[in-house]
Design an enzyme around this catalytic site. Structure first.
Site: not given
Length: 767
Positions: A13, A16, A435, A651, A655
């Site tokens: 459970c 635990c 961008d 990308d 950036d």
């Protein structure tokens, strides 16, 4: 700091999971530990000089559980044969005991109907009422079928803890041993004026129902791992490698870097690589989520697990084993599923003290009913009901199961969400910052116009192209690549650059054949004292057409000008439109000049433009946006503060700081590894519509988590008082422990089933 993933065994459970988390977190050198009960895994970040995997495993063992380290290469195997055997054996054992317990439970309930209904039922044989017979029938269910609960409870006691097993053992044992006492000493109750009633059927039915719930829970949890299994199943098993001039089929685990591999039509590409001979179209939907096949020719990259559609080709292996794109995707998804969303913090706090509180409520219930009503049967029924109906499992499964299904669904469609925290943050975004180059545009600019001081179509122009392209060949910037491609089309022979230097956000400089060459922006040239008045008219004209203009200087004097244009991605305008429909503010952040940036912004419908921003300034722009008040909100968004929640989409290497600064950084998967590493979400395909999909998926997942948490909390808040008998003084109604056991058993199943609804989420609806 190192990060390791541990495979856990022995949890029953959420309590635990909480115990394991505390045990690992207490170790010196461990900075972070997330235990996922649903995935049965722990993700641990630790200092290897202070903590080791062995010490971490020992800590788990000391808490009463077991852990094995899951290595990178094992992550691409899925469940090994041992795991599969263990799971199958556990399912068979559960089903065998459920069937046995079910048969006994039906007999016991049938025999107890007269006692439960208070009616004489002549069709029930009298011998079924015999408490000694019921004892004999119940004992195997209590101690054979329920053995796992006793071992779990004893394990918790040894480590000063309490789990769901503790509640089950206390509840069913109370019913069983009370009945045993009544069976052996009935006169004791008769002398007290009490009816010697037994509750064997309660103990047997509760254990059977809980085991049936566990059986269904295990099956449902297995379905939440379906995304991982699907991803792992995408990989090819063999590769046709060219060795010593011969074609040899080998397992993909044996493929080595730089080996040449042959792929025929219809075959899966085994590993990542670069096409060196032949051409074909590749179906990359398995990895990127894009259904349109992509044409590949020499020089193009191919991704392992994608499907070759038309032609045969050869490629050189550039990434193998755990370094392939697919392997990294699987690893990212596993890591994301092992993290916790901030919404789970309250749940973790509650599960830490849930079981002790329930035990305290049960004891109080017994004392109150026995003292004020003097009815031990009533006190016993309510106490057993409280112990049985309380279920921390539902609370523990509420968040991780939804996260597992949500992140898995995203990964299947080319959206990699690194952490559950990122998943939750994405649902609160108010502002999207984009961008330009490679994000809004294709990222493959082309030289449209070129002019040199000495005129056009003469030797001076060719020399200038040679100088510019030889210098830009050392640059990773897309504009530099455009210059190199332009030179190649002119069949210009390039030479090596000396003392090459890239000035972030400004340009490049270096020596070509002992000539000092500088290429960059007008702003940079003005800063370093180079006169730019010569081509001002051409610059203005080209920028009005949306072209990016770069200046070329030789030995400190302007010698030429280039106008470079980058085409918009076909889906950029539509993506921005959908973002606006969601109530998001859309901003462009670029190092390009303002006229060019504004021309593109107008074309796609962007709200604001930050142009001529150097890479070191981009993070500052994001920070300033985060301090602004919200001007626009999504239709279904609410925020605790009035500040914007900003997502940055980019990308390139330049950036990366902005991606890290943003509340949610989204990297285009076709970009650089640095940008992807700095981001929270990776959009593998590069299609900007994936931004909208990621936001919608995160909102659906967080809503699903809220539903799970509501039902889990509501279930316990409502059911525990009812089980304690709060309705008895008013309506004379008590909750039968059998009903409590059934409700408890299926509460976890209902939570997992609700989470599995996310598999039906339509990721392509906006496309």
């Amino acid at each position: 700091m190192d990060t390791t993933t541990l495979k856990l065994r022995g949890m029953s459970c959420a309590s635990c999971a909480n115990s394991i988390e505390k045990a690992i977190s207490s170790l010196p050198g461990v900075s972070e530990c997330n235990v996922n009960y649903g995935a049965e895994q722990a993700t641990v970040k630790y200092n290897p000089q202070q903590a080791t995997i062995k010490k971490i495993q020992d800590a788990v063992l000391s808490a009463g559980y077991s852990a094995t380290s899951l290595q990178k290469q094992e992550m691409m195997i899925g469940e090994d044969e041992e795991d599969k055997a263990v799971r199958k054996a556990e399912s068979r054992d559960l089903m065998r005991k459920v069937i046995f317990g079910g048969v006994i439970s039906v007999i016991l309930i049938f025999g107890s109907l007269p006692m439960m209904t208070g009616l004489e039922l002549p069709f029930i044989p009298v011998w079924l009422h015999n408490p000694w017979l019921q004892l004999i029938l119940t004992a195997p269910v209590q101690f054979w079928c329920g053995y796992r609960f006793y071992t779990g409870a004893w394990k918790a006691v040894k480590h000063n803890g309490a789990t769901m097993d503790t509640l089950i053992v206390l509840g069913t044992s109370a019913a069983f041993f009370y009945s045993l006492f009544v069976t052996v000493f009935p006169d004791f109750f008769i002398n007290q004026g009490l009816k010697p009633e037994v509750y064997y059927e309660t103990a047997a039915v509760v254990i059977t129902l809980i085991m049936l719930g566990k059986f269904f829970e295990n099956r449902a949890k297995g379905q939440t791992r379906e995304a991982i299994h699907k991803l792992i199943g995408l990989q090819a098993r063999d590769a046709r490698v060219i060795r010593n001039g011969r074609e040899v089929d080998v397992p993909i685990q044996e493929v080595e870097l730089d080996e040449i591999i042959l792929v025929r039509p219809g075959e899966k590409i085994p590993v990542d690589g670069e096409v060196i001979e032949g051409s074909s179209t590749i179906d990359e939907a398995m990895v990127t989520g894009e259904s349109v096949p992509v044409k590949k020719q020499p020089g193009d990259e191919v991704i392992g697990a994608t499907i070759n559609k038309t032609g045969s080709f050869k490629f050189k292996a550039t990434r193998v084993g755990s370094d392939t794109v697919l392997a990294q995707i699987v690893q990212l998804v596993r890591q994301a599923q092992g993290t916790k969303a901030p919404i789970q913090r309250l749940t973790d706090q509650i599960t830490g003290w849930f079981v002790p509180v329930v035990i305290a409520i049960a004891i109080s219930t017994f004392v109150i009913w026995f003292n004020y009503m003097g009815n031990i049967s009533l006190a016993l029924i309510t106490t057993v009901g409280v112990l049985i109906i309380a279920c921390p499992c539902a609370l523990g499964l509420a968040t991780p199961t939804s996260v597992m299904v949500g992140t898995g669904k995203g990964a299947e469609n080319g959206i990699l969400i690194k952490t559950a925290e990122s998943l939750e943050a994405a649902s609160k975004i108010t502002t999207i910052v984009l961008d330009k180059t490679g994000t809004l545009t294709e990222g493959k600019p082309t030289v449209i116009n070129f002019i040199a001081v000495g005129g056009t179509a003469n030797q001076n122009e060719i020399n200038l192209i040679k100088l510019a392209a030889s210098l830009e060949r050392n640059s990773e910037h897309p504009l530099g690549e455009a210059v190199v491609r332009y030179a190649e089309c002119q069949d210009v022979e390039l030479t090596d650059a000396i003392d090459f230097e890239a000035i972030a956000g400004s340009g490049v400089q270096g020596y070509i054949d002992s000539i000092f060459v500088q290429i960059g922006t007008k702003r940079w040239f003005s800063e370093i004292g180079i006169d730019t008045t010569l081509f001002q008219q051409q610059k203005d004209a080209w920028e009005s057409l949306g072209q990016t203009v770069i200046w070329i200087a030789v030995d400190g004097e302007v010698e030429g000008l280039m106008g470079i244009a980058d085409t918009l991605k076909p889906t950029s305008t539509q993506a921005v439109k959908v973002m606006h429909q969601l109530g998001l503010e859309v901003i462009m952040l670029t190092g390009d000049n303002r006229p060019t940036a504004e021309a593109i912004a107008d074309e796609v419908g962007i709200d604001r433009v930050f142009a001529e921003v150097r890479p070191d300034q981009k993070a500052g722009v994001i920070k300033s946006l985060q301090s602004e008040d919200i001007r626009k909100k999504s239709k279904n968004k609410s925020s605790q503060s009035n500040l914007k929640i900003v997502a940055m989409v980019g990308d390139g290497i330049n950036d990366a700081p902005a991606l890290a600064q943003a509340d949610v950084g989204m990297a285009i998967g076709t970009g650089t590894d640095v940008a992807i590493a700095a981001s929270d979400i990776t959009l593998i395909s590069g299609d900007l519509r994936s931004i909208v999909t990621a936001i919608k998926l995160s909102e659906a997942t967080i809503n699903n988590i809220r539903q799970n948490l509501f039902f889990a909390f509501f279930y316990n808040v409502l059911s525990i008082p009812i089980a304690a008998g709060i309705l008895f003084p008013i309506f004379g109604w008590l909750l039968n422990p059998i009903i409590a056991g059934g409700a408890m058993a299926f509460s976890s199943v209902s939570v997992v089933t609700n989470a599995l609804r996310l598999r039906n989420f339509k990721l392509k609806d906006e496309r």
